[in-house]
Enzyme design. Structure first.
Site, PDB file in Angstrom:
ATOM      1  N   ALA A  23       0.820  -1.217   0.000  1.00 41.07           N
ATOM      2  CA  ALA A  23       0.000   0.000   0.000  1.00 41.07           C
ATOM      3  C   ALA A  23       0.849   1.261   0.000  1.00 41.07           C
ATOM      4  CB  ALA A  23      -0.908   0.002   1.223  1.00 41.07           C
TER       5      ALA A  23
ATOM      6  N   LYS B 212     -23.505  -6.970  -1.693  1.00 42.34           N
ATOM      7  CA  LYS B 212     -24.020  -7.184  -3.051  1.00 42.34           C
ATOM      8  C   LYS B 212     -25.476  -6.750  -3.197  1.00 42.34           C
ATOM      9  CE  LYS B 212     -24.516 -11.407  -0.868  1.00 42.34           C
ATOM     10  NZ  LYS B 212     -23.684 -11.945   0.222  1.00 42.34           N
TER      11      LYS B 212
ATOM     12  N   VAL C 297     -18.763  -9.773  -4.703  1.00 43.61           N
ATOM     13  CA  VAL C 297     -19.046 -10.885  -5.614  1.00 43.61           C
ATOM     14  C   VAL C 297     -17.933 -11.925  -5.520  1.00 43.61           C
ATOM     15  CG1 VAL C 297     -19.456 -11.570  -8.001  1.00 43.61           C
ATOM     16  CG2 VAL C 297     -20.255  -9.348  -7.205  1.00 43.61           C
TER      17      VAL C 297
ATOM     18  N   LYS D 102     -25.438 -10.810  -7.370  1.00 45.70           N
ATOM     19  CA  LYS D 102     -24.060 -10.829  -7.874  1.00 45.70           C
ATOM     20  C   LYS D 102     -24.012 -10.766  -9.394  1.00 45.70           C
ATOM     21  CE  LYS D 102     -22.760 -13.562  -3.832  1.00 45.70           C
ATOM     22  NZ  LYS D 102     -22.444 -14.922  -3.331  1.00 45.70           N
TER      23      LYS D 102
END
Length: 430
Positions: free
Chosen positions: A34, A107, A134, A207
Site C-alpha cells: 500500500a 451485493k 461478488v 451478484k
C-alpha cells in the site's frame, strides 16, 4: 513513510473481524504493497460485549454506524453491515457525501442501488469499491473492470452461490434429497437459518446484476434478471442428469445479444466435461468471454472470513495507493442504454421430467403438445413398467424458444395422466 490510512469498519461479524485480523497479521505485507500502513481506528457494531476473536481495545466505538462517516479521524469507510437498505445504505451515502472513499461487501445494496451510489461517488470524486461483493476472494471485479478493460465482453457466467453449489454437490455424490441436504448445510453453517436468499437464487442474482453491469458497461439492472432457485431439483433429476452426461449447477448467466442484454439465474445442466461442472462444494467460479482474450475462468472460495477480508483489504490497498477506476468501469455518461432481453426470448435445449400414469397413449399426448408448439425431441428416457402407477419420463429437446416451451408446459401440466408439475431444467453448452 506516509501517515497511516485510517479505516472505520461498520459491522463486526465474521468478515469484519477477518478484516481486522488480516490487517494486523499481514501488516508488513500490506504496508509494503500500500506504500503506507493501513489501520482500523474506529468501529461500529450493535453488541460491544460479544467476543469476536480480535482485540478491539483502543478503537473508537460508534453505536450509530452512520456517525462513523462523520469521524474526522477516519479516512475510509468499510461497510460490512449488509442489507439493501437501512443503516448500510445510510452509511454508504453518508460516507460518500463526506467525501470519503467507501469499501463495501454488500451485493444486495449494489444490485438494488448501485446506479445511484455510483453516480454519487462520481459526483463526489471518491472511490466506491466492492471487490468483496461478488465471489468472495476471487478477484472477479478487478478482472472485469480492469484486467479485461480492452475487451468487448460477450458473456459472463458462473457459480455464484456456495450454499447452492454445496447442496447440489452433496445431492449428486450421496444420492440424497434437497430438504435433507439443506438441513445438514444449516447445521454445518453453510446455509442460513432462513436460506431463502440462497436457495431461491436471489443472492446469485444480486451478484450477476453487478457482473453484468461491469461486463457490458451499463447501469445495474437487478429487477431485470430472471431468477429461479433449486428447491425443485430432486435426486431423481440429478440421477437422470448423470445418465445423460450432465451435472446440475445453479448458474448466473449474462450474455450480450443483438436484442440487448439477457441475464438469468437458474439451475442448468452442463456437460460433465465442462470445467465449470467440476467446481464442487462451497467453491465459486466465474467465466468471462472477450473478443481478444477469449475465455477465462476464475475459481475459488466465494465466502467466509478469510476470502472476503482478502478482497476488502485489496480495495483498501488500492485506495492507499491512490488507484481509482470509475465505479462501473466508465463514467456515467458513457454507460450503455442496451435494453434487457426477457427470458421468453431465450433459445436453447431443455430437460423435461414428467411423472405420469403408466398407460397407453400418454407419451403420444405429450409429444402432440410439443409438436403443436414446434418443439422437436432429441431423446426420451423411460425406465421400467408399472401399469397404472406413476413413472418418470424424461424428454430432452432440440433448441427451441422459451416462450414455446412455457406454452407447452402449461398444456402438459393439464393432462390427466400428468400427476405433478413438470420439472424443467435448461441445458447449457460447455
Amino acid at each position: 513513510m506516509s501517515r497511516p490510512l485510517s479505516v472505520g469498519v461498520a459491522g463486526l461479524g465474521t468478515v469484519g473481524a477477518g478484516v481486522l485480523k488480516l490487517l494486523r497479521e499481514n501488516a508488513g505485507i500490506v504496508t509494503a504493497r500500500a506504500g503506507r500502513p493501513i489501520a482500523v481506528t474506529a468501529v461500529s457494531a450493535r453488541d460491544r460485549t460479544r467476543d469476536r476473536g480480535v482485540d478491539l481495545g483502543g478503537l473508537r466505538w460508534y453505536e450509530d454506524a452512520v456517525a462513523l462517516a462523520a469521524d474526522p479521524g477516519v479516512d475510509v469507510i468499510v461497510e460490512l453491515i449488509g442489507g439493501a437498505n437501512g443503516p448500510a445504505r445510510q452509511l454508504v451515502q453518508a460516507g460518500l457525501a463526506a467525501g470519503k472513499p467507501v469499501v463495501t461487501a454488500n451485493k444486495a445494496l449494489l444490485a438494488v442501488h448501485g446506479a445511484a451510489l455510483g453516480a454519487q461517488a462520481e459526483q463526489a470524486g471518491v472511490t466506491l469499491a466492492f471487490e468483496a461483493a461478488v465471489a468472495g476472494g476471487i478477484p472477479v471485479i478487478k478482472a472485469l473492470r480492469e484486467g479485461l478493460a480492452g475487451n468487448r465482453i460477450s458473456k459472463v457466467a458462473g457459480i455464484l452461490n456456495g450454499t447452492c453449489n454445496y447442496i447440489l454437490t452433496v445431492m449428486r455424490e450421496r444420492g440424497r434429497e434437497f430438504a435433507e441436504v439443506l438441513a445438514e448445510a444449516q447445521k454445518l453453517g453453510y446455509a442460513e437459518a432462513d436460506p431463502s436468499f440462497d436457495i431461491d437464487g436471489v443472492d446469485a442474482a444480486h451478484k450477476l446484476a453487478i457482473l453484468a453491469a461491469l461486463a457490458f458497461g451499463r447501469p445495474v439492472a437487478f429487477d431485470e434478471v430472471h431468477v429461479e432457485g433449486i428447491r425443485h431439483v430432486s435426486a431423481l433429476d440429478i440421477a437422470f442428469a448423470r445418465e445423460l452426461g450432465y451435472r446440475i449447477k445453479l448458474l448466473g448467466l449474462a450474455r450480450r445479444t443483438e436484442a440487448g442484454i439477457a441475464a438469468r439465474v437458474h439451475p442448468c445442466m452442463v456437460p460433465e466435461a465442462a470445467p465449470i461442472a467440476r467446481v464442487d462444494g462451497v467453491f465459486n467460479a466465474v467465466v468471462a468471454e472477450g473478443d481478444f482474450v477469449g475465455r477465462i475462468m476464475l475459481e475459488g472460495r466465494g465466502a467466509g472470513a478469510g476470502p472476503t477480508a482478502s478482497a476488502v483489504v485489496a480495495d483498501l490497498i488500492d485506495i492507499a495507493r491512490g488507484r481509482s477506476t470509475p465505479v462501473w468501469g466508465a463514467a456515467s455518461g458513457h454507460l450503455s442504454d442496451a435494453p434487457s432481453v426477457p427470458i421468453g426470448a431465450h433459445v436453447g435445449c431443455y430437460y423435461l421430467r414428467l411423472m405420469v400414469v403408466d398407460r397407453p397413449g400418454v407419451i403420444a399426448d405429450v409429444t402432440a403438445v410439443l409438436r403443436d408448439q414446434g418443439i422437436s425431441l432429441e431423446s426420451m428416457l423411460q425406465r421400467g413398467r408399472s401399469p397404472g402407477e406413476a413413472v418418470p419420463v424424461v424428454l430432452v429437446t432440440h433448441e427451441t424458444r422459451e416462450s414455446a416451451m412455457r406454452a407447452a408446459l402449461d398444456r402438459i401440466a393439464g393432462l390427466d395422466a400428468v400427476l405433478e408439475a413438470p420439472t424443467l431444467i435448461r441445458i447449457e453448452p460447455a
